[in-house]
Structure formats: C-alpha cells, structure tokens
Design a protein around this motif. Structure first.
Motif, PDB file in Angstrom:
ATOM      1  N   ASN A  55      -0.941   2.661  11.893  1.00 17.31           N
ATOM      2  CA  ASN A  55      -0.827   1.962  13.162  1.00 17.31           C
ATOM      3  C   ASN A  55      -0.061   2.806  14.176  1.00 17.31           C
ATOM      4  OD1 ASN A  55      -1.878  -0.751  12.210  1.00 17.31           O
ATOM      5  ND2 ASN A  55      -0.128  -0.476  10.831  1.00 17.31           N
ATOM      6  N   GLY A  56      -0.306   2.526  15.452  1.00 17.92           N
ATOM      7  CA  GLY A  56       0.418   3.188  16.528  1.00 17.92           C
ATOM      8  C   GLY A  56       0.792   2.195  17.614  1.00 17.92           C
ATOM      9  N   HIS A  57       1.995   2.354  18.199  1.00 13.19           N
ATOM     10  CA  HIS A  57       2.471   1.428  19.222  1.00 13.19           C
ATOM     11  C   HIS A  57       3.185   2.212  20.329  1.00 13.19           C
ATOM     12  CE1 HIS A  57       1.690  -1.887  16.407  1.00 13.19           C
ATOM     13  NE2 HIS A  57       2.278  -1.134  15.497  1.00 13.19           N
ATOM     14  N   TYR A  58       2.967   1.812  21.575  1.00  9.68           N
ATOM     15  CA  TYR A  58       3.654   2.405  22.727  1.00  9.68           C
ATOM     16  C   TYR A  58       4.869   1.552  23.030  1.00  9.68           C
ATOM     17  CZ  TYR A  58       4.343   4.228  27.465  1.00  9.68           C
ATOM     18  OH  TYR A  58       4.868   4.810  28.598  1.00  9.68           O
ATOM     19  N   ARG A  59       6.049   2.131  22.856  1.00  8.61           N
ATOM     20  CA  ARG A  59       7.285   1.405  23.096  1.00  8.61           C
ATOM     21  C   ARG A  59       8.163   2.240  24.005  1.00  8.61           C
ATOM     22  NH1 ARG A  59       6.637   0.128  17.353  1.00  8.61           N
ATOM     23  NH2 ARG A  59       6.215  -2.126  17.151  1.00  8.61           N
ATOM     24  N   GLY A  60       8.411   1.697  25.187  1.00  7.42           N
ATOM     25  CA  GLY A  60       9.202   2.440  26.167  1.00  7.42           C
ATOM     26  C   GLY A  60       8.438   3.655  26.634  1.00  7.42           C
ATOM     27  N   LYS A  61       8.991   4.813  26.360  1.00  6.31           N
ATOM     28  CA  LYS A  61       8.342   6.060  26.775  1.00  6.31           C
ATOM     29  C   LYS A  61       7.799   6.853  25.592  1.00  6.31           C
ATOM     30  CE  LYS A  61       9.406   5.536  31.137  1.00  6.31           C
ATOM     31  NZ  LYS A  61       8.382   5.339  32.186  1.00  6.31           N
ATOM     32  N   VAL A  62       7.818   6.261  24.392  1.00  8.29           N
ATOM     33  CA  VAL A  62       7.407   7.006  23.201  1.00  8.29           C
ATOM     34  C   VAL A  62       6.299   6.234  22.475  1.00  8.29           C
ATOM     35  CG1 VAL A  62       9.703   8.004  22.942  1.00  8.29           C
ATOM     36  CG2 VAL A  62       9.096   5.925  21.657  1.00  8.29           C
ATOM     37  N   VAL A  63       5.605   6.956  21.568  1.00 12.28           N
ATOM     38  CA  VAL A  63       4.608   6.341  20.693  1.00 12.28           C
ATOM     39  C   VAL A  63       5.144   6.398  19.261  1.00 12.28           C
ATOM     40  CG1 VAL A  63       2.303   6.547  19.694  1.00 12.28           C
ATOM     41  CG2 VAL A  63       2.637   6.869  22.152  1.00 12.28           C
ATOM     42  N   GLU A  64       5.179   5.249  18.617  1.00 16.30           N
ATOM     43  CA  GLU A  64       5.648   5.171  17.235  1.00 16.30           C
ATOM     44  C   GLU A  64       4.451   4.968  16.309  1.00 16.30           C
ATOM     45  OE1 GLU A  64       8.539   2.104  17.009  1.00 16.30           O
ATOM     46  OE2 GLU A  64      10.046   3.196  18.185  1.00 16.30           O
ATOM     47  N   LEU A  65       4.340   5.839  15.310  1.00 16.99           N
ATOM     48  CA  LEU A  65       3.285   5.755  14.297  1.00 16.99           C
ATOM     49  C   LEU A  65       3.892   5.337  12.972  1.00 16.99           C
ATOM     50  CD1 LEU A  65       1.409   9.123  15.032  1.00 16.99           C
ATOM     51  CD2 LEU A  65       0.867   6.855  15.956  1.00 16.99           C
ATOM     52  N   ASP A  66       3.187   4.479  12.256  1.00 20.36           N
ATOM     53  CA  ASP A  66       3.629   4.130  10.892  1.00 20.36           C
ATOM     54  C   ASP A  66       2.405   4.007  10.003  1.00 20.36           C
ATOM     55  OD1 ASP A  66       2.859   1.077  10.668  1.00 20.36           O
ATOM     56  OD2 ASP A  66       3.884   1.279  12.601  1.00 20.36           O
ATOM     57  N   TRP A  67       2.564   4.416   8.757  1.00 23.59           N
ATOM     58  CA  TRP A  67       1.471   4.309   7.797  1.00 23.59           C
ATOM     59  C   TRP A  67       2.026   4.079   6.398  1.00 23.59           C
ATOM     60  CZ3 TRP A  67       3.072   8.735  10.192  1.00 23.59           C
ATOM     61  CH2 TRP A  67       3.404   9.847   9.406  1.00 23.59           C
ATOM     62  N   ALA A  68       1.160   3.573   5.528  1.00 24.84           N
ATOM     63  CA  ALA A  68       1.553   3.257   4.160  1.00 24.84           C
ATOM     64  C   ALA A  68       0.483   3.759   3.200  1.00 24.84           C
ATOM     65  CB  ALA A  68       1.752   1.753   3.990  1.00 24.84           C
ATOM     66  N   THR A  69       0.906   4.158   1.991  1.00 24.10           N
ATOM     67  CA  THR A  69      -0.014   4.702   0.993  1.00 24.10           C
ATOM     68  C   THR A  69       0.222   4.055  -0.358  1.00 24.10           C
ATOM     69  OG1 THR A  69       1.477   6.474   0.285  1.00 24.10           O
ATOM     70  CG2 THR A  69       0.031   6.943   2.161  1.00 24.10           C
ATOM     71  N   GLN A  70      -0.774   4.246  -1.220  1.00 23.90           N
ATOM     72  CA  GLN A  70      -0.617   3.928  -2.638  1.00 23.90           C
ATOM     73  C   GLN A  70      -1.457   4.917  -3.435  1.00 23.90           C
ATOM     74  OE1 GLN A  70      -2.088  -0.092  -2.993  1.00 23.90           O
ATOM     75  NE2 GLN A  70      -4.182   0.590  -3.347  1.00 23.90           N
ATOM     76  N   ASP A  71      -1.187   5.019  -4.711  1.00 20.52           N
ATOM     77  CA  ASP A  71      -1.922   5.936  -5.589  1.00 20.52           C
ATOM     78  C   ASP A  71      -1.807   7.379  -5.105  1.00 20.52           C
ATOM     79  OD1 ASP A  71      -2.730   3.734  -7.069  1.00 20.52           O
ATOM     80  OD2 ASP A  71      -4.546   3.481  -5.875  1.00 20.52           O
ATOM     81  N   GLU A  72      -0.622   7.789  -4.684  1.00 25.37           N
ATOM     82  CA  GLU A  72      -0.433   9.178  -4.280  1.00 25.37           C
ATOM     83  C   GLU A  72      -0.469  10.083  -5.517  1.00 25.37           C
ATOM     84  OE1 GLU A  72       2.758  10.178  -1.740  1.00 25.37           O
ATOM     85  OE2 GLU A  72       2.460   8.495  -0.367  1.00 25.37           O
ATOM     86  N   ILE A  73      -1.392  11.033  -5.494  1.00 22.82           N
ATOM     87  CA  ILE A  73      -1.544  11.987  -6.598  1.00 22.82           C
ATOM     88  C   ILE A  73      -1.522  13.389  -6.012  1.00 22.82           C
ATOM     89  CG2 ILE A  73      -3.037  12.759  -8.489  1.00 22.82           C
ATOM     90  CD1 ILE A  73      -4.249   9.954  -8.514  1.00 22.82           C
ATOM     91  N   ASN A  74      -0.542  14.202  -6.438  1.00 19.53           N
ATOM     92  CA  ASN A  74      -0.511  15.607  -6.005  1.00 19.53           C
ATOM     93  C   ASN A  74      -0.349  15.726  -4.499  1.00 19.53           C
ATOM     94  OD1 ASN A  74      -0.636  18.405  -6.578  1.00 19.53           O
ATOM     95  ND2 ASN A  74      -2.815  18.471  -6.071  1.00 19.53           N
ATOM     96  N   ASN A  75       0.311  14.745  -3.874  1.00 21.35           N
ATOM     97  CA  ASN A  75       0.418  14.692  -2.415  1.00 21.35           C
ATOM     98  C   ASN A  75       1.592  15.534  -1.919  1.00 21.35           C
ATOM     99  OD1 ASN A  75       0.162  13.967   0.266  1.00 21.35           O
ATOM    100  ND2 ASN A  75       1.244  12.024   0.011  1.00 21.35           N
ATOM    101  N   GLU A  76       1.294  16.537  -1.076  1.00 20.72           N
ATOM    102  CA  GLU A  76       2.346  17.357  -0.494  1.00 20.72           C
ATOM    103  C   GLU A  76       2.917  16.714   0.763  1.00 20.72           C
ATOM    104  OE1 GLU A  76       3.097  21.930   1.192  1.00 20.72           O
ATOM    105  OE2 GLU A  76       1.101  21.260   0.593  1.00 20.72           O
ATOM    106  N   GLY A  77       2.061  16.097   1.572  1.00 17.70           N
ATOM    107  CA  GLY A  77       2.545  15.458   2.782  1.00 17.70           C
ATOM    108  C   GLY A  77       1.434  15.248   3.788  1.00 17.70           C
ATOM    109  N   PHE A  78       1.849  14.958   5.054  1.00 17.18           N
ATOM    110  CA  PHE A  78       0.909  14.591   6.092  1.00 17.18           C
ATOM    111  C   PHE A  78       1.137  15.444   7.341  1.00 17.18           C
ATOM    112  CE2 PHE A  78       1.782  10.985   3.438  1.00 17.18           C
ATOM    113  CZ  PHE A  78       0.531  10.453   3.162  1.00 17.18           C
ATOM    114  N   GLU A  79       0.074  16.002   7.843  1.00 22.72           N
ATOM    115  CA  GLU A  79       0.104  16.688   9.132  1.00 22.72           C
ATOM    116  C   GLU A  79      -0.271  15.666  10.190  1.00 22.72           C
ATOM    117  OE1 GLU A  79      -1.230  21.074   9.518  1.00 22.72           O
ATOM    118  OE2 GLU A  79      -2.840  19.890  10.416  1.00 22.72           O
ATOM    119  N   VAL A  80       0.611  15.425  11.176  1.00 23.33           N
ATOM    120  CA  VAL A  80       0.342  14.473  12.248  1.00 23.33           C
ATOM    121  C   VAL A  80      -0.334  15.226  13.391  1.00 23.33           C
ATOM    122  CG1 VAL A  80       1.309  12.769  13.820  1.00 23.33           C
ATOM    123  CG2 VAL A  80       2.366  13.138  11.572  1.00 23.33           C
TER     124      VAL A  80
END
Length: 454
Positions: free
Chosen positions: A288-313
């Motif tokens: 999800n993404g939301h515009y709050r004030g002057k910034v954009v806040e992103l949030d996400w959730a995962t399950q079954d992470e296997i061999n996960n190094e990370g996320f490039e935004v």
C-alpha cells in the motif's frame, strides 16, 4: 537379343497429351470462372508470376479485374507454346479481358504478373458457361505488387488485418510461460492513438511492445493501462509483442488485453494465460501507499519468505521508466512487515513497485501502487457533459506554479489553450459538440481528462 532394346518396349504405351506450356491439351483444364476461384487468397511477390491452365470451350468467357488502376498486376493469356497470343490478350489496369474470340481453344495459359509498384488488394472475376449452359461468375480476392517487409518482419503495404476493424488482436493469444513471447503483425489504420488496458496487470507480469517497421519500439505498456501513439508513417506493419515476466506469477492468471480508440470508441480484445511459476520465492500479502503531508509512505507484508535478501523500492513518473529509490533488507524470517518513506515524491502521479531479490540472484516484481501528490491528488471536471462553462478542480497546488489548460479535439489538434484562473473555470461555449481531452500542466505536474461538449 539383349542389344535389341526395341524388344523390351511394350506393344502399346500412352502418354497424357500436354503442351509446351505444361497445360493439358485434352480439354481437362479449368474454365475462366474456375481459374478466378483458384486465385483466392494468393499473393504474387514483386515481379513474380502465378500461372493457371485454361480451356475456352464456349463463347461467353471473360476475366474482369478490379483494384488495378495503378497497374499493380498484368493479366495475360498465352498460347500452347507459352508465347503471348497474337493479337495479345493483356490487361494492365482495371478492365475486362474478352475471351470469346478463343472459342474451343484448350490448353491455354493464364499468367498473373506482379509489377514492381506499390502493392494492394485485387479482385478477379471469371465468367463462363457451365455444363448446363448457365452463366457462372466467380469472384476471388488476391494481393500483388511490391510486398515490402519491414525490419520487424511485418509487411508494410497495408495488406494486414487492421487491429481494430478486423479484430486482429484475437490472434495474439495463448499461454505464455515465464520469459516467453508471442507476437502478431497488424495495420493501425483507424487511428494513430491507442489506449491499452491489461486486466490484473498491476504486477507488470505482462508487457506489450509496439514495434514499428523501422525496428524501433514505438511504445510499451507493462501496467494495467497505457497509451501508445503510432506515427502515421509507421501505421502499416506494426508488430505487437507480448512478453511474460520472468519469474512468473505465483498463481495462474488470465490477462485480458483491450486496445481501444478513445475518440471513435472502437476496440478489440484478446486473452493471454500466464501459468503459475513455482520459482516465485516470496508471497506478498499486502502493498500500500499513502500521501501524508509532504511525503509518501509505503508499507507491505510478506509470508513464506524463502532465500529472501530484500526489496528494491522503485519509482516511476509514468509507470514505464523506473528508478531505484533504496534497498530494504529482509528481516530474515518466514514473514515480515516493512515500511519505507519517500521524502521527495514527484508532483502529480507517483508509481511504486518492489523488486524482491533472492540471495541466488533471482528476482520478482510486486504489483504497482499509484500515489497522487500535490495537484495530482485530485483533478475533477464538472459539469460533464457541459454546454458553456467547465469547472476544473485541482487538489493542493504547487507554490509559484502556473497552470495551463489545453483542450484537444478528436483529431489530436489543440483547439484552445487558456490559463487556469483562481476559480478553475474554462469557457468552452465556442466549441462544437463532441468529445475532447483537457490536458492540465504546471510545474512538474501534467495530467488529462476527457469531457463531452453538448
């Protein structure tokens, strides 16, 4: 006597009667009407020939050729030796070739020759009497002339199915495994401005590329919707390529592709199936993404992470070209909640996606999230349809930015350009009734909406 070869020949032997032009001379060739039927759907290459064997066994045979006013093809009747008849029976344009003077001639040859000029579609109509003495006429279509193949492998003479009229898009279908492609060639003769919608494609799993005859990409759509403007000089022989992302989706998905003309309302649709890809390493349960004030806040959730190094935004101003904002390290567990703040979002529309990356180098993309900021957070027109005055309402305006409103007609021409006053009111009373596009721009912001003038 083994040397007496004549003794080895049979007492009698027969051969089929045949002329030097390779046509039978026993009256078993086709009538004029039948020859016209044989040419159906055939194409004569540049400077090439099609030949048919012809019998003239009545006094009412003729060939009529249409669509040949520019001399695309030549129709000629040749004798048993393959030489032109004297006097010649030749058509070099539109017209009728009267064969009645050749009554009871058999084993002739009809030759269709393509000339090295711009090609096109032709119609050949043959008429003759059938066995019952009834006049029969058969009409067949074929193409001839300078069949040019573009750098994308498509013909460029305008002989292909039109993308919207003939529903050629339905040929772009099937099942695409991860990384596979399929393509069609089509002519874009209705309009050079196309609106493309791909159902459930926020995850960018399917990409459509429009490639011109010069081999260059005209436009691409890899989201739920987009537009492609085809230059008039490249409207014939456009290659449309569908590519499935690698890796594919975690579950099988059927994507419906719809290509529309925003002004005429014509459209064509097809479907492509993307099978489940078991290699997808992480299950994304929310983004999800939301515009709050002057910034954009992103949030996400995962399950079954296997061999996960990370996320490039990643962020894009248009949903097509992407830049990397930052990398968020994985939590190192089987599931996780993540947050990221874009402190300097773009004015107007911001498109975000995540590139989930494995330690072994494999990666997959998330669905795309759109967040509007500043003036792009809200743009509405009312009343719509309107008779004389159009009110334009923008959300938060950028400081020190001047906004300009352009009105574009169905031909793509700008018919009005006005600054937006404090009330956001435009005078459209002088416009003819019809459909228009309002384009609003200012600073780094630009967007458009359709409206109807009564």
């Amino acid at each position: 006597d083994p040397c007496n070869t004549l003794a080895t020949l049979p007492a009698t032997f027969t051969t089929e009667p045949i002329n030097f032009n390779q046509c039978p001379s026993d009256g078993t060739a086709q009538t004029a009407a039948a020859v016209a039927g044989s040419i159906k759907n055939q194409t004569v290459p540049p400077n090439g020939e099609l030949t048919f064997c012809l019998d003239i066994n009545d006094d009412m045979s003729a060939f009529e050729l249409t669509g040949n006013s520019t001399g695309i093809a030549t129709i000629e009747v040749r004798d048993e030796d393959g030489a032109p008849l004297v006097p010649p029976l030749t058509l070099t344009g539109d017209g009728t070739l009267d064969l009645s003077a050749l009554d009871d001639r058999v084993g002739l040859q009809l030759v269709v020759t393509s000339n090295d000029v711009d090609g096109g579609e032709l119609t050949l109509i043959g008429s003759s009497l059938n066995d019952g003495g009834m006049l029969q006429r058969i009409s067949s279509d074929f193409s001839a002339g300078n069949s040019v193949i573009g750098a994308n492998g498509c013909e460029t003479i305008g002989s292909l199915d039109n993308l919207l009229m003939a529903d050629a898009l339905s040929n772009l279908t099937g099942t695409l495994a991860a990384g596979d492609t399929t393509s069609i060639c089509a002519d874009i003769s209705e309009s050079n401005f196309l609106v493309v919608a791909i159902s459930d494609n926020d995850d960018a799993q399917l990409t459509l590329d429009f490639i011109g005859s010069d081999g260059q990409t005209i436009g691409s759509v890899n989201s739920a919707s987009g537009t492609v403007s085809i230059p008039p000089e490249l409207k014939n022989g456009v290659q449309i390529v569908a590519t499935a992302a690698d890796p594919g989706p975690p579950e099988e998905s059927v994507r419906t592709i719809t290509v529309s003309n925003v002004f005429t309302g014509t459209s064509a649709s097809t479907t492509i199936t993307l099978p489940a890809d078991p290699a997808t390493p992480v299950t994304l349960t929310a983004f999800n993404g939301h515009y709050r004030g002057k910034v954009v806040e992103l949030d996400w959730a995962t399950q079954d992470e296997i061999n996960n190094e990370g996320f490039e935004v990643q962020r894009s101003p248009d949903g097509h070209s992407w830049g990397v904002l930052d990398f968020v390290q994985a939590h190192g567990s089987t599931f996780g909640d993540y947050r990221f703040t874009d402190a300097t979002p773009l004015a107007g529309a911001n498109y975000y996606r995540l590139k989930q990356m494995d330690y072994d180098g494999a990666s997959t993309y998330s669905p795309m999230v759109t967040v509007a900021t500043g003036a792009g957070a809200e743009l509405s027109l009312f009343p719509n349809p309107t008779g004389s005055t159009l009110h334009v309402r923008l959300g938060e305006r950028e400081n020190n930015s001047t906004y300009t409103a352009r009105i574009i007609n169905q031909l793509g021409a700008t018919v009005s350009e006005q600054p937006l006053n404090d009330g956001g009111t435009l005078d459209v009373s002088g416009l003819p009734a019809g459909t228009y596009v309002l384009s609003v721009s200012g600073g780094a912001f630009s967007t458009s909406r359709r409206f109807q003038k009564k």
